[in-house]
Design a protein around this motif. Structure first.
Motif, PDB file in Angstrom:
ATOM      1  N   THR A 177      38.873  44.637  33.477  1.00 53.13           N
ATOM      2  CA  THR A 177      38.855  45.375  34.742  1.00 53.13           C
ATOM      3  C   THR A 177      38.260  44.470  35.819  1.00 53.13           C
ATOM      4  O   THR A 177      37.348  43.695  35.562  1.00 53.13           O
ATOM      5  CB  THR A 177      37.992  46.655  34.609  1.00 53.13           C
ATOM      6  OG1 THR A 177      36.658  46.274  34.251  1.00 53.13           O
ATOM      7  CG2 THR A 177      38.581  47.579  33.551  1.00 53.13           C
ATOM      8  N   GLY A 178      38.800  44.574  36.987  1.00 56.18           N
ATOM      9  CA  GLY A 178      38.311  43.757  38.084  1.00 56.18           C
ATOM     10  C   GLY A 178      38.920  42.365  38.054  1.00 56.18           C
ATOM     11  O   GLY A 178      39.846  42.088  37.296  1.00 56.18           O
ATOM     12  N   PRO A 179      38.383  41.468  38.860  1.00 61.40           N
ATOM     13  CA  PRO A 179      38.951  40.119  38.933  1.00 61.40           C
ATOM     14  C   PRO A 179      38.662  39.330  37.649  1.00 61.40           C
ATOM     15  O   PRO A 179      37.663  39.550  36.977  1.00 61.40           O
ATOM     16  CB  PRO A 179      38.241  39.486  40.134  1.00 61.40           C
ATOM     17  CG  PRO A 179      36.971  40.246  40.273  1.00 61.40           C
ATOM     18  CD  PRO A 179      37.262  41.645  39.796  1.00 61.40           C
ATOM     19  N   MET A 180      39.556  38.423  37.337  1.00 55.72           N
ATOM     20  CA  MET A 180      39.400  37.579  36.152  1.00 55.72           C
ATOM     21  C   MET A 180      38.299  36.569  36.428  1.00 55.72           C
ATOM     22  O   MET A 180      38.339  35.842  37.419  1.00 55.72           O
ATOM     23  CB  MET A 180      40.719  36.865  35.854  1.00 55.72           C
ATOM     24  CG  MET A 180      40.691  35.999  34.630  1.00 55.72           C
ATOM     25  SD  MET A 180      40.343  36.861  33.106  1.00 55.72           S
ATOM     26  CE  MET A 180      41.774  37.902  32.971  1.00 55.72           C
ATOM     27  N   LYS A 181      37.290  36.529  35.551  1.00 58.85           N
ATOM     28  CA  LYS A 181      36.204  35.560  35.722  1.00 58.85           C
ATOM     29  C   LYS A 181      35.623  35.194  34.368  1.00 58.85           C
ATOM     30  O   LYS A 181      35.754  35.941  33.390  1.00 58.85           O
ATOM     31  CB  LYS A 181      35.118  36.100  36.645  1.00 58.85           C
ATOM     32  CG  LYS A 181      34.443  37.363  36.154  1.00 58.85           C
ATOM     33  CD  LYS A 181      33.435  37.845  37.160  1.00 58.85           C
ATOM     34  CE  LYS A 181      32.835  39.169  36.693  1.00 58.85           C
ATOM     35  NZ  LYS A 181      31.853  39.665  37.622  1.00 58.85           N
ATOM     36  N   TYR A 182      34.990  34.019  34.340  1.00 58.90           N
ATOM     37  CA  TYR A 182      34.383  33.518  33.110  1.00 58.90           C
ATOM     38  C   TYR A 182      33.321  32.496  33.487  1.00 58.90           C
ATOM     39  O   TYR A 182      33.510  31.694  34.409  1.00 58.90           O
ATOM     40  CB  TYR A 182      35.447  32.856  32.228  1.00 58.90           C
ATOM     41  CG  TYR A 182      34.899  31.952  31.158  1.00 58.90           C
ATOM     42  CD1 TYR A 182      34.374  32.458  29.981  1.00 58.90           C
ATOM     43  CD2 TYR A 182      34.899  30.568  31.329  1.00 58.90           C
ATOM     44  CE1 TYR A 182      33.875  31.617  29.001  1.00 58.90           C
ATOM     45  CE2 TYR A 182      34.409  29.730  30.353  1.00 58.90           C
ATOM     46  CZ  TYR A 182      33.889  30.253  29.194  1.00 58.90           C
ATOM     47  OH  TYR A 182      33.398  29.418  28.230  1.00 58.90           O
ATOM     48  N   VAL A 183      32.200  32.527  32.780  1.00 60.69           N
ATOM     49  CA  VAL A 183      31.167  31.513  32.917  1.00 60.69           C
ATOM     50  C   VAL A 183      30.784  31.058  31.514  1.00 60.69           C
ATOM     51  O   VAL A 183      30.489  31.887  30.646  1.00 60.69           O
ATOM     52  CB  VAL A 183      29.919  32.056  33.659  1.00 60.69           C
ATOM     53  CG1 VAL A 183      28.839  30.992  33.743  1.00 60.69           C
ATOM     54  CG2 VAL A 183      30.283  32.544  35.042  1.00 60.69           C
ATOM     55  N   LYS A 184      30.826  29.773  31.302  1.00 60.96           N
ATOM     56  CA  LYS A 184      30.503  29.201  30.001  1.00 60.96           C
ATOM     57  C   LYS A 184      29.048  29.497  29.651  1.00 60.96           C
ATOM     58  O   LYS A 184      28.174  29.506  30.525  1.00 60.96           O
ATOM     59  CB  LYS A 184      30.742  27.689  30.041  1.00 60.96           C
ATOM     60  CG  LYS A 184      30.541  26.977  28.748  1.00 60.96           C
ATOM     61  CD  LYS A 184      30.874  25.506  28.917  1.00 60.96           C
ATOM     62  CE  LYS A 184      30.721  24.735  27.647  1.00 60.96           C
ATOM     63  NZ  LYS A 184      31.079  23.333  27.841  1.00 60.96           N
ATOM     64  N   GLU A 185      28.811  29.708  28.376  1.00 58.35           N
ATOM     65  CA  GLU A 185      27.446  29.965  27.919  1.00 58.35           C
ATOM     66  C   GLU A 185      26.582  28.741  28.231  1.00 58.35           C
ATOM     67  O   GLU A 185      26.946  27.604  27.939  1.00 58.35           O
ATOM     68  CB  GLU A 185      27.461  30.224  26.414  1.00 58.35           C
ATOM     69  CG  GLU A 185      26.122  30.681  25.876  1.00 58.35           C
ATOM     70  CD  GLU A 185      26.195  31.035  24.409  1.00 58.35           C
ATOM     71  OE1 GLU A 185      25.270  30.667  23.680  1.00 58.35           O
ATOM     72  OE2 GLU A 185      27.192  31.661  24.006  1.00 58.35           O
TER      73      GLU A 185
END
Length: 177
Positions: free
Chosen positions: A68-76
């Motif tokens: 849900t919402g914009p696609m986002k990712y932050v590496k651990e």
């Protein structure tokens, strides 16, 4: 004065008699074009680098990304504030890759080549325009990026870079000396 003019006609005649009957020489040597070994070595290095980059992309891997919402990712281990900076447009993409019209295999190769180019050119921020269409690349591109060890973060691009049909990604550039 030329060399042939130094001899008298009598001396020239004596020389011809001393030599005897002659026939012209025929060129019998074959000159082969030189092959560049550096180009074959460079091709082999590029091939192994490309294969190494493509190794990270699996089609079966399903990461747990926000649906849900914009696609986002932050590496651990990376700062979560980087995704916000991408969303706000603080980072300007230095390279833009447009995947319109490509199938999954070609898109995967192009992304691998882009990541290799980023390391060569020391590019930190990229934009990948995947489009929306049937949502095939829209769903696959984030799954591939999550698998690559040099991707620090990505976020749906601001409107000026493609909005819902593009991703901005931050790359961890390691100097390999």
């Amino acid at each position: 004065m030329k060399f042939k003019d130094l001899l008298t006609s009598e001396e020239k005649q004596q020389f011809k008699e001393a030599i005897g009957k002659i026939k012209p020489m025929v060129q019998d040597k074959v000159v082969h074009p030189k092959t560049k070994k550096t180009s074959t070595i460079r091709k082999a290095n590029d091939l192994t680098t490309r294969q190494g980059a493509e190794f990270h992309f699996s089609d079966e891997f399903e990461p747990n990304l926000n649906q849900t919402g914009p696609m986002k990712y932050v590496k651990e281990g990376a700062d979560s504030y980087e995704a916000k900076n991408l969303r706000r447009g603080i980072y300007q993409p230095e390279l833009i890759l447009d995947l319109h019209g490509l199938n999954q295999e070609h898109a995967k190769r192009e992304i691998a080549a882009l990541l290799i180019a980023c390391h060569k050119e020391h590019v930190r921020c990229i934009c990948i325009v995947h489009g929306i269409g049937n949502r095939i690349l829209k769903n696959k591109v984030p799954h591939w990026l999550v698998q690559h060890p040099d991707i620090l973060a990505f976020h749906q691009a601001p409107l000026e870079y493609g909005g819902d049909g593009a991703l901005l990604a931050l790359i961890d550039i390691k100097d390999k000396f």
